[in-house]
Scaffold this motif. Sequence first.
Motif, short mmCIF file in Angstrom:
data_model
loop_
_atom_site.label_atom_id
_atom_site.label_comp_id
_atom_site.label_asym_id
_atom_site.label_seq_id
_atom_site.Cartn_x
_atom_site.Cartn_y
_atom_site.Cartn_z
N SER A 63 13.45 -5.16 -53.84
CA SER A 63 12.83 -3.97 -53.26
C SER A 63 13.69 -3.40 -52.14
N SER A 64 14.26 -4.30 -51.33
CA SER A 64 15.13 -3.86 -50.25
C SER A 64 16.36 -3.15 -50.78
N ARG A 65 16.91 -3.70 -51.86
CA ARG A 65 18.10 -3.09 -52.46
C ARG A 65 17.78 -1.69 -53.00
N ALA A 66 16.66 -1.55 -53.63
CA ALA A 66 16.26 -0.25 -54.17
C ALA A 66 16.07 0.78 -53.06
N LEU A 67 15.45 0.37 -51.96
CA LEU A 67 15.25 1.27 -50.83
C LEU A 67 16.58 1.66 -50.20
N GLN A 68 17.46 0.69 -50.10
CA GLN A 68 18.80 0.95 -49.56
C GLN A 68 19.52 2.03 -50.36
N LYS A 69 19.51 1.91 -51.66
CA LYS A 69 20.21 2.87 -52.51
C LYS A 69 19.53 4.24 -52.48
N TYR A 70 18.22 4.24 -52.31
CA TYR A 70 17.49 5.51 -52.19
C TYR A 70 17.97 6.27 -50.95
N TYR A 71 18.03 5.56 -49.82
CA TYR A 71 18.50 6.20 -48.59
C TYR A 71 19.95 6.66 -48.74
N TYR A 72 20.77 5.83 -49.36
CA TYR A 72 22.18 6.15 -49.53
C TYR A 72 22.36 7.43 -50.34
N GLN A 73 21.62 7.54 -51.43
CA GLN A 73 21.73 8.71 -52.29
C GLN A 73 21.18 9.96 -51.61
N ARG A 74 20.10 9.81 -50.87
CA ARG A 74 19.45 10.98 -50.28
C ARG A 74 20.13 11.46 -49.00
N TYR A 75 20.59 10.51 -48.17
CA TYR A 75 21.07 10.88 -46.85
C TYR A 75 22.59 10.71 -46.65
N GLY A 76 23.25 10.08 -47.60
CA GLY A 76 24.69 9.85 -47.45
C GLY A 76 25.02 8.46 -46.94
N THR A 77 24.16 7.93 -46.08
CA THR A 77 24.24 6.54 -45.64
C THR A 77 22.82 6.00 -45.49
N THR A 78 22.69 4.68 -45.64
CA THR A 78 21.39 4.05 -45.41
C THR A 78 20.97 4.25 -43.96
N LEU A 79 21.93 4.16 -43.05
CA LEU A 79 21.63 4.33 -41.63
C LEU A 79 20.99 5.68 -41.35
N LYS A 80 21.53 6.73 -41.91
CA LYS A 80 20.97 8.07 -41.69
C LYS A 80 19.53 8.14 -42.15
N GLY A 81 19.24 7.54 -43.29
CA GLY A 81 17.87 7.52 -43.80
C GLY A 81 16.93 6.77 -42.88
N LEU A 82 17.39 5.64 -42.36
CA LEU A 82 16.56 4.85 -41.45
C LEU A 82 16.32 5.58 -40.13
N MET A 83 17.32 6.30 -39.67
CA MET A 83 17.15 7.06 -38.44
C MET A 83 16.19 8.23 -38.65
N GLU A 84 16.36 8.93 -39.77
CA GLU A 84 15.52 10.11 -40.04
C GLU A 84 14.07 9.74 -40.28
N GLU A 85 13.84 8.68 -41.02
CA GLU A 85 12.48 8.36 -41.45
C GLU A 85 11.79 7.31 -40.58
N HIS A 86 12.58 6.52 -39.84
CA HIS A 86 11.95 5.43 -39.09
C HIS A 86 12.43 5.32 -37.64
N GLY A 87 13.39 6.15 -37.25
CA GLY A 87 13.84 6.15 -35.87
C GLY A 87 14.46 4.84 -35.40
N ILE A 88 15.17 4.15 -36.27
CA ILE A 88 15.73 2.86 -35.88
C ILE A 88 16.93 3.06 -34.95
N ASP A 89 17.25 2.03 -34.19
CA ASP A 89 18.39 2.07 -33.27
C ASP A 89 19.68 1.90 -34.09
N PRO A 90 20.54 2.92 -34.12
CA PRO A 90 21.75 2.82 -34.95
C PRO A 90 22.70 1.73 -34.49
N VAL A 91 22.73 1.45 -33.20
CA VAL A 91 23.64 0.42 -32.69
C VAL A 91 23.26 -0.94 -33.24
N ASP A 92 21.97 -1.24 -33.23
CA ASP A 92 21.50 -2.52 -33.79
C ASP A 92 21.89 -2.63 -35.26
#
Length: 253
Positions: A63-92
């Motif tokens: 499930s984690s892998r599928a979510l990762q690839k979803y963010y990658y395809q939609r936002y260009g990087t998984t990090l961008k998806g996590l920041m946009e949708e969940h506000g995670i700390d990019p440095v961490d």
Amino acid sequence: MNQNAPIAAALPLLPELDAFGHVDHWIFDLDNTLYSHEAKVWPQVDERITLFLAELFGLDGMSSRALQKYYYQRYGTTLKGLMEEHGIDPVDFLDFAHQIDLTLLDPNPALGAAIAALPGRKLILTNGSRGHAENVAGKLGILHHFEDIFDIVNAGFTPKPERATYENFLAKHGVNPGQAAMFEDIEKNLVVPSALGMKTVLIVPRTPDPFREAWEQAVVEAGHVDYVTDDLTGFLKPLTRPGENVPVAGPQA
């Protein structure tokens, strides 16, 4: 294209020197561009990203892998998806993702010599972090050949292939795109450089990379791809002009 793709029998054609005679800014992606997939650098980063999502959301590996690839395809990087949708700390995220083993990454003095002999400035433009780029290029023994590294932090966490990232890079480093060449392993990341006037070179693996999607490593014939090669060192050698270069001090903060 200026080259007859697809590559036959994994033998890249060499570039015409005149086609790069105007180039005095040499811009390189990092991962899967400056090293081959046999070093198993990117698979480790990829696995660390999967683990980050699994721990963050309490997911199983699939499930984690599928979510990762979803963010990658939609936002260009998984990090961008996590920041946009969940506000995670990019440095961490970046610190966690880049805790990898570089044991299989060997120094590449031939590549270093080819880069050093290119006339003009050499820069790294990566969707990864500066620390990761410094570690990888340092292990390859080529870090000191680059004037600077433009990483995902410099880009305001907006990844390639977004046009704003390239424009910010050009402005920060005073690069004239009409006098620049871009080397990338992802075809879509060459669309904007080509539109801006750069000479573009797509780097493909010599053998299929089992850790990446087929579309990420395909030989692509398109107007925004000027050249395709599976041998970066061999491609650069005809373009080098020993004696014209001024040594650089290495990446600046």
